[in-house]
Enzyme design. Structure first.
Site, PDB file in Angstrom:
ATOM      1  N   ASP A 128      12.154  25.284  35.592  1.00  0.00           N
ATOM      2  CA  ASP A 128      12.405  26.219  36.716  1.00  0.00           C
ATOM      3  C   ASP A 128      12.043  27.358  36.117  1.00  0.00           C
ATOM      4  O   ASP A 128      11.151  28.156  36.910  1.00  0.00           O
ATOM      5  CB  ASP A 128      13.086  26.556  37.426  1.00  0.00           C
ATOM      6  CG  ASP A 128      13.899  25.213  38.325  1.00  0.00           C
ATOM      7  OD1 ASP A 128      13.710  24.189  38.137  1.00  0.00           O
ATOM      8  OD2 ASP A 128      14.758  25.664  39.183  1.00  0.00           O
ATOM      9  N   ARG A 182      -5.290  14.872  57.749  1.00  0.00           N
ATOM     10  CA  ARG A 182      -3.606  15.343  57.853  1.00  0.00           C
ATOM     11  C   ARG A 182      -3.246  16.136  57.354  1.00  0.00           C
ATOM     12  O   ARG A 182      -3.954  16.767  56.282  1.00  0.00           O
ATOM     13  CB  ARG A 182      -2.404  14.072  57.509  1.00  0.00           C
ATOM     14  CG  ARG A 182      -2.722  13.180  58.517  1.00  0.00           C
ATOM     15  CD  ARG A 182      -1.857  12.217  56.752  1.00  0.00           C
ATOM     16  NE  ARG A 182      -2.155  10.379  58.004  1.00  0.00           N
ATOM     17  CZ  ARG A 182      -1.763   9.096  57.583  1.00  0.00           C
ATOM     18  NH1 ARG A 182      -1.489   9.350  56.263  1.00  0.00           N
ATOM     19  NH2 ARG A 182      -1.129   8.663  58.168  1.00  0.00           N
ATOM     20  N   ARG A 189      14.788  26.096  42.557  1.00  0.00           N
ATOM     21  CA  ARG A 189      16.122  25.556  43.067  1.00  0.00           C
ATOM     22  C   ARG A 189      15.792  27.470  43.483  1.00  0.00           C
ATOM     23  O   ARG A 189      16.688  27.861  44.865  1.00  0.00           O
ATOM     24  CB  ARG A 189      16.868  25.710  42.422  1.00  0.00           C
ATOM     25  CG  ARG A 189      19.034  25.477  42.757  1.00  0.00           C
ATOM     26  CD  ARG A 189      19.425  25.788  41.806  1.00  0.00           C
ATOM     27  NE  ARG A 189      19.676  24.475  40.665  1.00  0.00           N
ATOM     28  CZ  ARG A 189      20.815  23.795  41.230  1.00  0.00           C
ATOM     29  NH1 ARG A 189      21.083  23.459  42.751  1.00  0.00           N
ATOM     30  NH2 ARG A 189      21.329  22.584  40.158  1.00  0.00           N
ATOM     31  N   ARG A 249      10.906  16.182  36.020  1.00  0.00           N
ATOM     32  CA  ARG A 249      11.295  16.013  34.318  1.00  0.00           C
ATOM     33  C   ARG A 249      11.960  15.197  34.050  1.00  0.00           C
ATOM     34  O   ARG A 249      11.239  15.549  32.618  1.00  0.00           O
ATOM     35  CB  ARG A 249      12.950  16.727  35.328  1.00  0.00           C
ATOM     36  CG  ARG A 249      13.095  17.579  36.088  1.00  0.00           C
ATOM     37  CD  ARG A 249      14.450  18.301  35.424  1.00  0.00           C
ATOM     38  NE  ARG A 249      15.484  17.192  34.899  1.00  0.00           N
ATOM     39  CZ  ARG A 249      16.609  17.250  36.447  1.00  0.00           C
ATOM     40  NH1 ARG A 249      17.301  17.983  36.935  1.00  0.00           N
ATOM     41  NH2 ARG A 249      17.575  16.234  35.983  1.00  0.00           N
TER      42      ARG A 249
HETATM   43  O1  F6P Z   1      17.481  23.238  37.448  1.00  0.00           O
HETATM   44  C1  F6P Z   1      16.489  22.285  37.032  1.00  0.00           C
HETATM   45  C2  F6P Z   1      16.195  21.006  38.461  1.00  0.00           C
HETATM   46  O2  F6P Z   1      15.512  20.397  38.195  1.00  0.00           O
HETATM   47  C3  F6P Z   1      16.007  22.204  39.692  1.00  0.00           C
HETATM   48  O3  F6P Z   1      14.763  22.554  40.274  1.00  0.00           O
HETATM   49  C4  F6P Z   1      16.464  20.819  40.392  1.00  0.00           C
HETATM   50  O4  F6P Z   1      17.464  21.967  42.017  1.00  0.00           O
HETATM   51  C5  F6P Z   1      17.807  20.812  39.672  1.00  0.00           C
HETATM   52  O5  F6P Z   1      17.285  20.627  38.710  1.00  0.00           O
HETATM   53  C6  F6P Z   1      18.366  19.352  40.391  1.00  0.00           C
HETATM   54  O6  F6P Z   1      19.357  19.379  39.293  1.00  0.00           O
HETATM   55  P1  F6P Z   1      20.098  17.690  39.776  1.00  0.00           P
HETATM   56  O7  F6P Z   1      19.231  16.164  38.414  1.00  0.00           O
HETATM   57  O8  F6P Z   1      21.002  17.499  38.235  1.00  0.00           O
HETATM   58  O9  F6P Z   1      19.744  16.436  40.400  1.00  0.00           O
END
Ligand code: F6P
Length: 343
Positions: free
Chosen positions: A128, A163, A172, A276
């Site tokens: 983030d 579209r 977050r 991620r």
């Molecule tokens: O803090 C990193 C993050 O990827 C946020 O962007 C996201 O809201 C959260 O973690 C998601 O967490 P989890 O992997 O617990 O669903």
């Protein structure tokens, strides 16, 4: 006798964690330390779940996403018993110092442990990019590049079908991923948690764009963005160990509102954990490596309670408190740049 360094990764995983672990192990061994990996974040220190790390354990991990140590969102301060176990196991393992790699939650626990008299140094991590006291965290660049590629792909299908495509990205509390990927991917509107969504304004922008002959648009929205009137969109109300709700769903709600108000066919893509996963970019591998080397330097210099930080192009040390006292929200100058291309 050789001193022992423990290392753990806590919170959400993130590309670049393994490069940090590799750097701490390589440099730690060079300087004569033993290295122990603590499994699954603070959970491993509560349960005394560890693994010895040597040169063979880190062989080949540089390009690997995730973390070889595992991670969890465990908060040892939730139960007094857990916190006592952390302190006991710290002693039992004979740790001279712990390297805690994490975001605001993990580093917040690290800062508290330092106050309890334990030797802990930190390494900032989060896709983030919302940690204060460092210009960038590793993982962010990888996430941005993945999101940018997705936005590129959404462009061609949006254009073919005439579209609106809504891309929901992570973030977050801060719109860093949305802004960087949106600017890089040429988004027509970028919506961030820092500024409540004015749906009238969004639909006006889209209509204006269509009135000049465009038949498709790309809207990037951060998962933490909220409507001006109704607030955050949640997947569930349940809180995690650090009191966070599970976000997600703003993209779908936004797409419905856009279609209803404009009549333009609209689709949504939620990028989620794709951002991620996988191999870190060169930037994140280098940043993670530099942070890992710095963490060992902090230990050598007895700078406990500090963390490695990127300032400009230099890796410096800052107190852990500086990183966790408040979140680093999006630079509004950057958002002004993004806005030049809206509509
Ligand atoms: O803090 C990193 C993050 O990827 C946020 O962007 C996201 O809201 C959260 O973690 C998601 O967490 P989890 O992997 O617990 O669903």
């Amino acid at each position: 006798m050789a001193k022992t360094i423990g290392i753990l990764t806590g919170g959400g995983d993130c590309p670049g964690l393994n490069p940090v672990i590799r750097a701490v192990v390589r440099q730690g061994i060079n300087l004569g330390y033993n290295i122990i990996g603590i499994k699954n974040g603070w959970k491993g220190l509560i349960e005394n779940d560890t693994v010895k790390l040597d040169l063979s354990s880190i062989s080949g991990i540089l390009p690997k996403g995730g973390t070889i140590l595992g991670t969890s969102r465990t908060n040892p301060y939730k139960k007094p018993d857990d916190f006592n176990k952390v302190k006991d196991n710290f002693k039992k393992l004979g740790l001279y110092c712990l390297v805690a790699i994490g975001g605001e939650d993990t580093l917040g626990v690290a800062a508290k442990l330092v106050k309890e008299g334990l030797n802990v140094v930190g390494v900032p991590k989060t896709i983030d990019n919302d940690l204060s006291a460092t210009d960038f965290t590793f993982g962010f660049d990888t996430a941005v590049n993945i999101a940018m590629e997705c936005i590129d792909r959404l462009h061609t299908t949006a254009e073919s079908h005439h579209r609106i495509m809504v891309a929901e990205v992570m973030g977050r509390h801060a719109g860093w991923i949305a802004a960087y990927s949106g600017i890089a991917g040429g988004a027509d509107i970028i919506l961030i948690p820092e500024i409540p969504i004015d749906i009238e304004e969004v639909t006006e922008l889209l209509k204006k764009r269509h009135s000049r002959g465009k038949t498709f648009s790309i809207v990037v929205v951060a998962e933490g963005a909220k409507f001006k009137q109704t607030g955050e969109v949640l997947q569930e109300e349940k809180l995690d160990a650090f009191g966070h709700v599970r976000l997600g769903g703003i993209g779908e709600r936004l797409a419905q509102e856009i279609e209803k108000r404009t009549g333009y066919e609209t689709r949504v893509t939620v990028l989620g954990h794709i951002q991620r996963g996988g191999s870190p970019t060169a930037f994140d591998r280098v940043l993670g490596t530099r942070f890992g080397i710095k963490a060992v330097e902090l230990i050598e210099k007895n700078q406990f309670g500090h963390m490695a930080s990127l300032q400009g192009n230099k890796i410096v040390s800052v107190p852990l408190e500086a990183a966790v006292e408040k979140l680093k929200t999006l630079d509004m100058e950057l958002y002004e740049t993004a806005k030049v291309f809206f509509g």
